[in-house]
Design a protein around this motif. Structure first.
Motif, PDB file in Angstrom:
ATOM      1  N   TYR A 164       0.828  -1.206   0.000  1.00  0.00           N
ATOM      2  CA  TYR A 164       0.000   0.000   0.000  1.00  0.00           C
ATOM      3  C   TYR A 164       0.867   1.263   0.000  1.00  0.00           C
ATOM      4  CZ  TYR A 164      -3.913  -3.077   0.638  1.00  0.00           C
ATOM      5  OH  TYR A 164      -4.844  -4.065   0.438  1.00  0.00           O
ATOM      6  N   GLY A 165       2.154   1.089  -0.281  1.00  0.00           N
ATOM      7  CA  GLY A 165       3.062   2.229  -0.381  1.00  0.00           C
ATOM      8  C   GLY A 165       3.394   2.893   0.935  1.00  0.00           C
ATOM      9  N   VAL A 166       3.290   2.133   2.033  1.00  0.00           N
ATOM     10  CA  VAL A 166       3.548   2.681   3.362  1.00  0.00           C
ATOM     11  C   VAL A 166       4.698   1.915   4.002  1.00  0.00           C
ATOM     12  CG1 VAL A 166       2.574   3.071   5.675  1.00  0.00           C
ATOM     13  CG2 VAL A 166       1.141   3.365   3.646  1.00  0.00           C
ATOM     14  N   SER A 167       5.650   2.636   4.549  1.00  0.00           N
ATOM     15  CA  SER A 167       6.778   2.010   5.227  1.00  0.00           C
ATOM     16  C   SER A 167       6.383   1.602   6.642  1.00  0.00           C
ATOM     17  CB  SER A 167       7.954   2.979   5.294  1.00  0.00           C
ATOM     18  OG  SER A 167       8.980   2.454   6.106  1.00  0.00           O
ATOM     19  N   PHE A 168       6.846   0.446   7.051  1.00  0.00           N
ATOM     20  CA  PHE A 168       6.631   0.008   8.435  1.00  0.00           C
ATOM     21  C   PHE A 168       7.330   0.965   9.391  1.00  0.00           C
ATOM     22  CE2 PHE A 168       8.920  -2.212  11.875  1.00  0.00           C
ATOM     23  CZ  PHE A 168       7.871  -2.337  12.754  1.00  0.00           C
ATOM     24  N   PHE A 169       8.472   1.477   8.959  1.00  0.00           N
ATOM     25  CA  PHE A 169       9.243   2.393   9.784  1.00  0.00           C
ATOM     26  C   PHE A 169       8.640   3.781   9.650  1.00  0.00           C
ATOM     27  CE2 PHE A 169      12.126  -1.001   8.571  1.00  0.00           C
ATOM     28  CZ  PHE A 169      12.464  -1.471   9.822  1.00  0.00           C
ATOM     29  N   ASN A 170       7.626   4.018  10.418  1.00  0.00           N
ATOM     30  CA  ASN A 170       6.875   5.266  10.379  1.00  0.00           C
ATOM     31  C   ASN A 170       7.637   6.298  11.210  1.00  0.00           C
ATOM     32  OD1 ASN A 170       4.858   7.022   9.799  1.00  0.00           O
ATOM     33  ND2 ASN A 170       3.351   6.116  11.152  1.00  0.00           N
ATOM     34  N   TYR A 171       8.729   6.777  10.644  1.00  0.00           N
ATOM     35  CA  TYR A 171       9.663   7.628  11.369  1.00  0.00           C
ATOM     36  C   TYR A 171       9.971   8.833  10.500  1.00  0.00           C
ATOM     37  CZ  TYR A 171      13.433   8.125  14.841  1.00  0.00           C
ATOM     38  OH  TYR A 171      14.232   8.533  15.874  1.00  0.00           O
ATOM     39  N   PRO A 172       9.600  10.018  10.916  1.00  0.00           N
ATOM     40  CA  PRO A 172       9.846  11.202  10.086  1.00  0.00           C
ATOM     41  C   PRO A 172      11.323  11.362   9.741  1.00  0.00           C
ATOM     42  CG  PRO A 172       8.460  11.755  11.969  1.00  0.00           C
ATOM     43  CD  PRO A 172       8.957  10.346  12.177  1.00  0.00           C
ATOM     44  N   SER A 173      11.613  11.692   8.496  1.00  0.00           N
ATOM     45  CA  SER A 173      12.999  11.798   8.046  1.00  0.00           C
ATOM     46  C   SER A 173      13.776  12.854   8.829  1.00  0.00           C
ATOM     47  CB  SER A 173      13.060  12.094   6.552  1.00  0.00           C
ATOM     48  OG  SER A 173      12.401  13.316   6.269  1.00  0.00           O
ATOM     49  N   GLU A 174      13.104  13.923   9.241  1.00  0.00           N
ATOM     50  CA  GLU A 174      13.786  14.966  10.017  1.00  0.00           C
ATOM     51  C   GLU A 174      14.295  14.404  11.347  1.00  0.00           C
ATOM     52  OE1 GLU A 174      10.396  15.412   9.151  1.00  0.00           O
ATOM     53  OE2 GLU A 174      10.954  16.273   7.221  1.00  0.00           O
ATOM     54  N   GLU A 175      13.459  13.581  11.990  1.00  0.00           N
ATOM     55  CA  GLU A 175      13.871  12.982  13.264  1.00  0.00           C
ATOM     56  C   GLU A 175      15.020  12.007  13.053  1.00  0.00           C
ATOM     57  OE1 GLU A 175      10.791  11.420  15.790  1.00  0.00           O
ATOM     58  OE2 GLU A 175       9.435  13.060  15.248  1.00  0.00           O
ATOM     59  N   LEU A 176      14.977  11.261  11.953  1.00  0.00           N
ATOM     60  CA  LEU A 176      16.055  10.322  11.657  1.00  0.00           C
ATOM     61  C   LEU A 176      17.363  11.074  11.454  1.00  0.00           C
ATOM     62  CD1 LEU A 176      16.997   7.452  11.099  1.00  0.00           C
ATOM     63  CD2 LEU A 176      16.289   7.742   8.731  1.00  0.00           C
ATOM     64  N   GLU A 177      17.331  12.168  10.714  1.00  0.00           N
ATOM     65  CA  GLU A 177      18.538  12.966  10.489  1.00  0.00           C
ATOM     66  C   GLU A 177      19.091  13.493  11.811  1.00  0.00           C
ATOM     67  OE1 GLU A 177      17.500  15.988   7.658  1.00  0.00           O
ATOM     68  OE2 GLU A 177      17.094  14.505   6.080  1.00  0.00           O
ATOM     69  N   ASP A 178      18.230  13.988  12.673  1.00  0.00           N
ATOM     70  CA  ASP A 178      18.664  14.476  13.984  1.00  0.00           C
ATOM     71  C   ASP A 178      19.284  13.357  14.811  1.00  0.00           C
ATOM     72  OD1 ASP A 178      17.766  17.016  13.372  1.00  0.00           O
ATOM     73  OD2 ASP A 178      15.894  16.839  14.523  1.00  0.00           O
ATOM     74  N   ASP A 179      18.658  12.189  14.788  1.00  0.00           N
ATOM     75  CA  ASP A 179      19.184  11.049  15.543  1.00  0.00           C
ATOM     76  C   ASP A 179      20.547  10.615  15.009  1.00  0.00           C
ATOM     77  OD1 ASP A 179      17.001  11.081  17.174  1.00  0.00           O
ATOM     78  OD2 ASP A 179      16.035   9.315  16.303  1.00  0.00           O
ATOM     79  N   LEU A 180      20.712  10.638  13.694  1.00  0.00           N
ATOM     80  CA  LEU A 180      22.009  10.272  13.102  1.00  0.00           C
ATOM     81  C   LEU A 180      23.095  11.267  13.506  1.00  0.00           C
ATOM     82  CD1 LEU A 180      20.943   9.108   9.532  1.00  0.00           C
ATOM     83  CD2 LEU A 180      21.838   7.684  11.380  1.00  0.00           C
ATOM     84  N   LYS A 181      22.757  12.555  13.502  1.00  0.00           N
ATOM     85  CA  LYS A 181      23.728  13.576  13.925  1.00  0.00           C
ATOM     86  C   LYS A 181      24.103  13.377  15.389  1.00  0.00           C
ATOM     87  CE  LYS A 181      22.254  17.068  10.633  1.00  0.00           C
ATOM     88  NZ  LYS A 181      21.486  18.302  10.442  1.00  0.00           N
ATOM     89  N   ASN A 182      23.106  13.088  16.232  1.00  0.00           N
ATOM     90  CA  ASN A 182      23.373  12.846  17.639  1.00  0.00           C
ATOM     91  C   ASN A 182      24.240  11.605  17.829  1.00  0.00           C
ATOM     92  OD1 ASN A 182      21.949  15.072  18.553  1.00  0.00           O
ATOM     93  ND2 ASN A 182      20.036  13.944  18.746  1.00  0.00           N
ATOM     94  N   ALA A 183      23.990  10.574  17.052  1.00  0.00           N
ATOM     95  CA  ALA A 183      24.758   9.336  17.156  1.00  0.00           C
ATOM     96  C   ALA A 183      26.210   9.572  16.739  1.00  0.00           C
ATOM     97  CB  ALA A 183      24.126   8.239  16.306  1.00  0.00           C
ATOM     98  N   GLU A 184      26.416  10.386  15.698  1.00  0.00           N
ATOM     99  CA  GLU A 184      27.788  10.683  15.248  1.00  0.00           C
ATOM    100  C   GLU A 184      28.570  11.390  16.342  1.00  0.00           C
ATOM    101  OE1 GLU A 184      27.250  12.975  11.690  1.00  0.00           O
ATOM    102  OE2 GLU A 184      26.735  11.215  10.483  1.00  0.00           O
ATOM    103  N   GLY A 185      27.891  12.229  17.099  1.00  0.00           N
ATOM    104  CA  GLY A 185      28.548  12.950  18.187  1.00  0.00           C
ATOM    105  C   GLY A 185      28.911  12.061  19.358  1.00  0.00           C
ATOM    106  N   HIS A 186      28.321  10.877  19.430  1.00  0.00           N
ATOM    107  CA  HIS A 186      28.588   9.955  20.534  1.00  0.00           C
ATOM    108  C   HIS A 186      29.440   8.772  20.132  1.00  0.00           C
ATOM    109  CE1 HIS A 186      25.065  12.144  22.108  1.00  0.00           C
ATOM    110  NE2 HIS A 186      25.696  11.997  23.239  1.00  0.00           N
ATOM    111  N   SER A 187      29.866   8.709  18.881  1.00  0.00           N
ATOM    112  CA  SER A 187      30.697   7.562  18.448  1.00  0.00           C
ATOM    113  C   SER A 187      32.096   7.737  18.995  1.00  0.00           C
ATOM    114  CB  SER A 187      30.711   7.450  16.925  1.00  0.00           C
ATOM    115  OG  SER A 187      31.291   8.598  16.354  1.00  0.00           O
ATOM    116  N   SER A 188      32.755   6.589  19.205  1.00  0.00           N
ATOM    117  CA  SER A 188      34.091   6.666  19.798  1.00  0.00           C
ATOM    118  C   SER A 188      35.183   6.673  18.779  1.00  0.00           C
ATOM    119  CB  SER A 188      34.317   5.502  20.736  1.00  0.00           C
ATOM    120  OG  SER A 188      33.868   4.275  20.212  1.00  0.00           O
TER     121      SER A 188
END
Length: 80
Positions: free
Chosen positions: A56-80
């Motif tokens: 039906y053209g709907v992703s199971f991962f119902n996660y706004p792209s803006e939030e994903l981008e923010d989470d990725l930036k936050n994760a990069e800041g915490h990588s060792s």
């Protein structure tokens, strides 16, 4: 629970289950229903509903792209 009655022209080739699935998928996509609520509307298990969302053209991962981008930036800041 609310009841919704929709009248469709006879020329529309859609059965009740397909119409419910389309509506449930779109409401899930918009964040109006949880996965469990959407699955219940159609009468499927959560797992079956998740598998059918792509049709039906709907992703199971119902996660706004803006939030994903923010989470990725936050994760990069915490990588060792």
């Amino acid at each position: 629970m609310k009841t919704l009655t929709i009248q469709l022209p006879d020329t529309v080739d859609v059965d009740d289950k397909d119409a419910r699935m389309y509506l449930a998928a779109r409401l899930y996509e918009k964040g109006k229903l949880t996965l469990g609520q959407a699955a219940d509307i159609v009468g499927y298990s959560k797992e079956t509903f998740m598998e059918l969302l792509g049709e039906y053209g709907v992703s199971f991962f119902n996660y706004p792209s803006e939030e994903l981008e923010d989470d990725l930036k936050n994760a990069e800041g915490h990588s060792s």
